[in-house]
Each structure stands twice: as C-alpha cells, then as structure tokens.
Write a protein that holds these residues in place. Structure first.
Motif, PDB file in Angstrom:
ATOM      1  N   ALA A  76       0.843  -1.194   0.000  1.00 35.54           N
ATOM      2  CA  ALA A  76       0.000   0.000   0.000  1.00 35.54           C
ATOM      3  C   ALA A  76       0.877   1.242   0.000  1.00 35.54           C
ATOM      4  O   ALA A  76       1.853   1.325   0.769  1.00 35.54           O
ATOM      5  CB  ALA A  76      -0.894   0.002   1.243  1.00 35.54           C
ATOM      6  N   ASP A  77       0.564   2.198  -0.878  1.00 34.82           N
ATOM      7  CA  ASP A  77       1.395   3.400  -1.039  1.00 34.82           C
ATOM      8  C   ASP A  77       2.823   3.037  -1.428  1.00 34.82           C
ATOM      9  O   ASP A  77       3.747   3.821  -1.176  1.00 34.82           O
ATOM     10  CB  ASP A  77       1.420   4.246   0.227  1.00 34.82           C
ATOM     11  CG  ASP A  77       0.298   5.259   0.289  1.00 34.82           C
ATOM     12  OD1 ASP A  77      -0.196   5.665  -0.783  1.00 34.82           O
ATOM     13  OD2 ASP A  77      -0.083   5.648   1.405  1.00 34.82           O
ATOM     14  N   GLU A 133       3.464   8.854   3.903  1.00 38.51           N
ATOM     15  CA  GLU A 133       4.000  10.036   4.587  1.00 38.51           C
ATOM     16  C   GLU A 133       4.580   9.662   5.943  1.00 38.51           C
ATOM     17  O   GLU A 133       5.667  10.125   6.320  1.00 38.51           O
ATOM     18  CB  GLU A 133       2.896  11.088   4.757  1.00 38.51           C
ATOM     19  CG  GLU A 133       3.333  12.351   5.471  1.00 38.51           C
ATOM     20  CD  GLU A 133       4.364  13.148   4.688  1.00 38.51           C
ATOM     21  OE1 GLU A 133       5.241  13.773   5.328  1.00 38.51           O
ATOM     22  OE2 GLU A 133       4.302  13.152   3.444  1.00 38.51           O
ATOM     23  N   GLU A 134       3.877   8.813   6.661  1.00 36.00           N
ATOM     24  CA  GLU A 134       4.329   8.425   7.995  1.00 36.00           C
ATOM     25  C   GLU A 134       5.641   7.658   7.934  1.00 36.00           C
ATOM     26  O   GLU A 134       6.550   7.883   8.752  1.00 36.00           O
ATOM     27  CB  GLU A 134       3.254   7.576   8.686  1.00 36.00           C
ATOM     28  CG  GLU A 134       1.955   8.301   8.994  1.00 36.00           C
ATOM     29  CD  GLU A 134       1.091   8.565   7.782  1.00 36.00           C
ATOM     30  OE1 GLU A 134       0.220   9.460   7.863  1.00 36.00           O
ATOM     31  OE2 GLU A 134       1.275   7.887   6.731  1.00 36.00           O
ATOM     32  N   GLU A 166       9.743   8.953   9.107  1.00 36.19           N
ATOM     33  CA  GLU A 166      10.556   8.210  10.076  1.00 36.19           C
ATOM     34  C   GLU A 166      11.754   7.534   9.411  1.00 36.19           C
ATOM     35  O   GLU A 166      12.346   6.629  10.000  1.00 36.19           O
ATOM     36  CB  GLU A 166       9.687   7.160  10.767  1.00 36.19           C
ATOM     37  CG  GLU A 166       8.570   7.741  11.615  1.00 36.19           C
ATOM     38  CD  GLU A 166       9.104   8.584  12.766  1.00 36.19           C
ATOM     39  OE1 GLU A 166      10.111   8.165  13.370  1.00 36.19           O
ATOM     40  OE2 GLU A 166       8.541   9.661  13.038  1.00 36.19           O
ATOM     41  N   THR A 167      12.123   7.950   8.212  1.00 41.99           N
ATOM     42  CA  THR A 167      13.228   7.337   7.477  1.00 41.99           C
ATOM     43  C   THR A 167      14.377   8.318   7.336  1.00 41.99           C
ATOM     44  O   THR A 167      14.195   9.433   6.849  1.00 41.99           O
ATOM     45  CB  THR A 167      12.753   6.891   6.073  1.00 41.99           C
ATOM     46  OG1 THR A 167      11.718   5.912   6.208  1.00 41.99           O
ATOM     47  CG2 THR A 167      13.901   6.300   5.265  1.00 41.99           C
ATOM     48  N   ASP A 168      15.567   7.899   7.756  1.00 36.39           N
ATOM     49  CA  ASP A 168      16.765   8.729   7.583  1.00 36.39           C
ATOM     50  C   ASP A 168      17.361   8.551   6.196  1.00 36.39           C
ATOM     51  O   ASP A 168      17.813   9.519   5.585  1.00 36.39           O
ATOM     52  CB  ASP A 168      17.823   8.375   8.643  1.00 36.39           C
ATOM     53  CG  ASP A 168      17.379   8.715  10.049  1.00 36.39           C
ATOM     54  OD1 ASP A 168      16.890   9.847  10.255  1.00 36.39           O
ATOM     55  OD2 ASP A 168      17.495   7.851  10.935  1.00 36.39           O
ATOM     56  N   ASP A 187       2.751   8.884  -9.204  1.00 37.32           N
ATOM     57  CA  ASP A 187       3.320  10.229  -9.190  1.00 37.32           C
ATOM     58  C   ASP A 187       3.188  10.887  -7.825  1.00 37.32           C
ATOM     59  O   ASP A 187       4.060  11.667  -7.418  1.00 37.32           O
ATOM     60  CB  ASP A 187       2.650  11.100 -10.253  1.00 37.32           C
ATOM     61  CG  ASP A 187       3.003  10.672 -11.672  1.00 37.32           C
ATOM     62  OD1 ASP A 187       4.029   9.977 -11.839  1.00 37.32           O
ATOM     63  OD2 ASP A 187       2.266  11.022 -12.604  1.00 37.32           O
ATOM     64  N   ALA A 188       2.108  10.597  -7.102  1.00 43.01           N
ATOM     65  CA  ALA A 188       1.941  11.169  -5.772  1.00 43.01           C
ATOM     66  C   ALA A 188       3.023  10.667  -4.819  1.00 43.01           C
ATOM     67  O   ALA A 188       3.515  11.411  -3.958  1.00 43.01           O
ATOM     68  CB  ALA A 188       0.558  10.845  -5.222  1.00 43.01           C
ATOM     69  N   VAL A 189       3.422   9.402  -4.982  1.00 42.93           N
ATOM     70  CA  VAL A 189       4.487   8.843  -4.150  1.00 42.93           C
ATOM     71  C   VAL A 189       5.829   9.486  -4.507  1.00 42.93           C
ATOM     72  O   VAL A 189       6.629   9.823  -3.638  1.00 42.93           O
ATOM     73  CB  VAL A 189       4.551   7.317  -4.310  1.00 42.93           C
ATOM     74  CG1 VAL A 189       5.769   6.742  -3.598  1.00 42.93           C
ATOM     75  CG2 VAL A 189       3.276   6.679  -3.777  1.00 42.93           C
ATOM     76  N   VAL A 190       6.063   9.670  -5.803  1.00 42.72           N
ATOM     77  CA  VAL A 190       7.299  10.332  -6.238  1.00 42.72           C
ATOM     78  C   VAL A 190       7.368  11.743  -5.664  1.00 42.72           C
ATOM     79  O   VAL A 190       8.416  12.171  -5.154  1.00 42.72           O
ATOM     80  CB  VAL A 190       7.381  10.374  -7.778  1.00 42.72           C
ATOM     81  CG1 VAL A 190       8.608  11.172  -8.227  1.00 42.72           C
ATOM     82  CG2 VAL A 190       7.426   8.970  -8.341  1.00 42.72           C
ATOM     83  N   GLU A 191       6.268  12.467  -5.707  1.00 41.09           N
ATOM     84  CA  GLU A 191       6.215  13.819  -5.148  1.00 41.09           C
ATOM     85  C   GLU A 191       6.544  13.803  -3.654  1.00 41.09           C
ATOM     86  O   GLU A 191       7.266  14.660  -3.133  1.00 41.09           O
ATOM     87  CB  GLU A 191       4.830  14.422  -5.380  1.00 41.09           C
ATOM     88  CG  GLU A 191       4.633  15.794  -4.776  1.00 41.09           C
ATOM     89  CD  GLU A 191       5.549  16.842  -5.385  1.00 41.09           C
ATOM     90  OE1 GLU A 191       5.949  17.772  -4.649  1.00 41.09           O
ATOM     91  OE2 GLU A 191       5.871  16.722  -6.583  1.00 41.09           O
ATOM     92  N   ARG A 192       6.022  12.801  -2.967  1.00 43.49           N
ATOM     93  CA  ARG A 192       6.251  12.681  -1.526  1.00 43.49           C
ATOM     94  C   ARG A 192       7.720  12.410  -1.227  1.00 43.49           C
ATOM     95  O   ARG A 192       8.317  13.041  -0.346  1.00 43.49           O
ATOM     96  CB  ARG A 192       5.376  11.538  -1.000  1.00 43.49           C
ATOM     97  CG  ARG A 192       5.238  11.459   0.497  1.00 43.49           C
ATOM     98  CD  ARG A 192       4.324  10.302   0.863  1.00 43.49           C
ATOM     99  NE  ARG A 192       3.011  10.434   0.252  1.00 43.49           N
ATOM    100  CZ  ARG A 192       2.284   9.424  -0.202  1.00 43.49           C
ATOM    101  NH1 ARG A 192       2.748   8.180  -0.128  1.00 43.49           N
ATOM    102  NH2 ARG A 192       1.100   9.641  -0.737  1.00 43.49           N
TER     103      ARG A 192
END
Length: 251
Positions: A57-58, A63-64, A68-70, A85-90
């Motif tokens: 999923a996603d 976003e969450e 929390e990812t370095d 594309d929304a995931v790429v933007e994120r």
C-alpha cells in the motif's frame, strides 16, 4: 551521529514475483531488497532496517513511513512507470527536506532520480555477464573508506558512457569493463538538504548484492547520506522582517 539510524530498502520486487530470471529465487531468496538489507545489517547492527516493495500500500512509502526514514535505498528496473506520481512527489519532498537517498543500478531511470537530477539519466548498456572493475578515484571520501580498489565483480551488466547526468558533487568510483567501456559508477549529489548517492553495480541476473565490497560501499553510503539531526523541512521562500536588516545597518 546521534540515535539509531532508520533505513528503508525499497525494491519494486517484480522480478522476484515473476521469477524472472528463473534463478533469482535461488540467488536472492529474500528478494533483492532482502539481500541489500542483510548486507546493511552486517555493517550497521544498531540500525533499524526495514524493506518495502511496489505492491505494498502506497508502495510502502507513506507520509508516515518517510517521516521516520533517515535514508531510503531505491532499486527499480522494469516497473518505473508503475510508481505513482503522488508517491514520487512525496519522496522528492522528503529528499529536499533532508532524507538521504541511495539510488541503485537501473534506478537511474526511476521517476525520483530523473526528477531530482533534471536530465534523462540515460546511458549505454549491454548484458553479456562480463567482468566489472570498480576503481576508487576519490579515496578521501567517506563512502570509499575501507573499500578495495578495484572491486572485482566477476559477472555484471555493462553500463557505459555517456551517462546523461549533471556534473556530480563527487565522483568516487569509475568502472571499467572487459569490452573496454568505462562508467561513472559512484557519484553524489545534493538536492535541497538531502544527500544522494548513485551506485551502479547490482543487476538482477547476478549475485552482486552478496559481494562483501559492494555491501561495504552501500553501508558507507548510508552513513554518509544520513543526517538524523537535521530538522526535516524543505527549503522555502521567506520574507524576512526588515527590522533585522535595519538593525544590522546600525552596527
């Protein structure tokens, strides 16, 4: 570097799901992402290392999760167009805000890499499983620490110049191949607050991510790209108060 590093290894996972090539299950029983994560754990035992694939999923990149990812590691090949594309933007926003990004092998054609670099990121290639030598050309860089030169990879897909990327901040590794080709195989960029490392060795047909020196490079790359103490926020246009400038003129 304070605190536990939070690392996410992303792989589209399509080759493994389709068992193509047919030996990929034997070579990477936990998937390419599993092999990369395992190599990182051997060098970064205190890190929190997780994995995600395209089918999640996603795409496993909510976003969450990204907040929390370095450092995010990205492996893709035949499903670049399927990444939303929304995931790429994120992801793009989080890199600009300070999340580290390692782009691996054919991830050079990923939507996120081409967007961050602003070029086609095209290159020459041929796949006949010949030897690759990875030469260190900037031994002072932290990503090259403790790495043999050359790294000898007995079988690998050839990537060659011209590699259509902007001039990198650092050129750390150059590869040469049995056919005489050369390639800028280890380069860094900065975009916004984020550090980006591209490293090319690692085709799905060969066990490159089990190579101890490749694993060392990736662990070094994660350490370099991680900035856990940086306040995560994308650069923005500001309108500073004039009082500061007026006060500065009085001194």
């Amino acid at each position: 570097m304070n605190g536990e590093l939070r690392i996410l290894v992303w792989n589209e996972g399509v080759h493994e799901a389709n068992n193509e090539p047919s030996h990929i299950g034997e070579m990477y029983p936990g998937g390419i992402h599993g092999a990369i994560a395992g190599g990182l754990r051997s060098h970064l035992p205190e890190a929190d290392i997780t994995t995600a694939v395209l089918a999640d999923a996603d795409h496993g990149l909510s976003e969450e999760v990204l907040a929390e990812t370095d450092v995010l590691l990205w492996w893709g090949h035949i499903a670049h167009a399927e990444v939303g594309d929304a995931v790429v933007e994120r992801v793009h926003r989080h890199v600009l805000g300070g999340m580290g990004l390692l782009v691996l092998h054919s991830g050079h054609f990923s939507k996120i890499f081409t967007r961050l670099l602003g070029t086609s990121c095209s290159l020459a290639w041929r796949n006949d499983g010949q030897r690759e030598l990875v030469w260190t050309v900037k031994p002072s860089h932290p990503i090259a620490a403790g790495v043999e030169s050359p790294i000898v990879i007995p079988e690998q897909e050839m990537y060659g110049e011209l590699f259509d990327i902007p001039d990198p901040d650092d050129l750390i590794f150059i590869s040469s191949f049995a056919g005489g080709e050369v390639f800028r195989s280890g380069v860094t960029f900065t975009r916004g607050k984020g550090r980006i490392f591209y490293f090319s060795p690692g085709d799905q047909e060969y066990p490159v991510y089990h190579h101890p020196q490749v694993r060392r490079v990736l662990a070094n790359g994660v350490r370099w790209a991680a900035q856990p103490d940086v306040v995560r926020s994308a650069p923005a246009v500001t309108n500073p108060a004039r009082d500061w400038f007026d006060g500065a003129k009085q001194h």
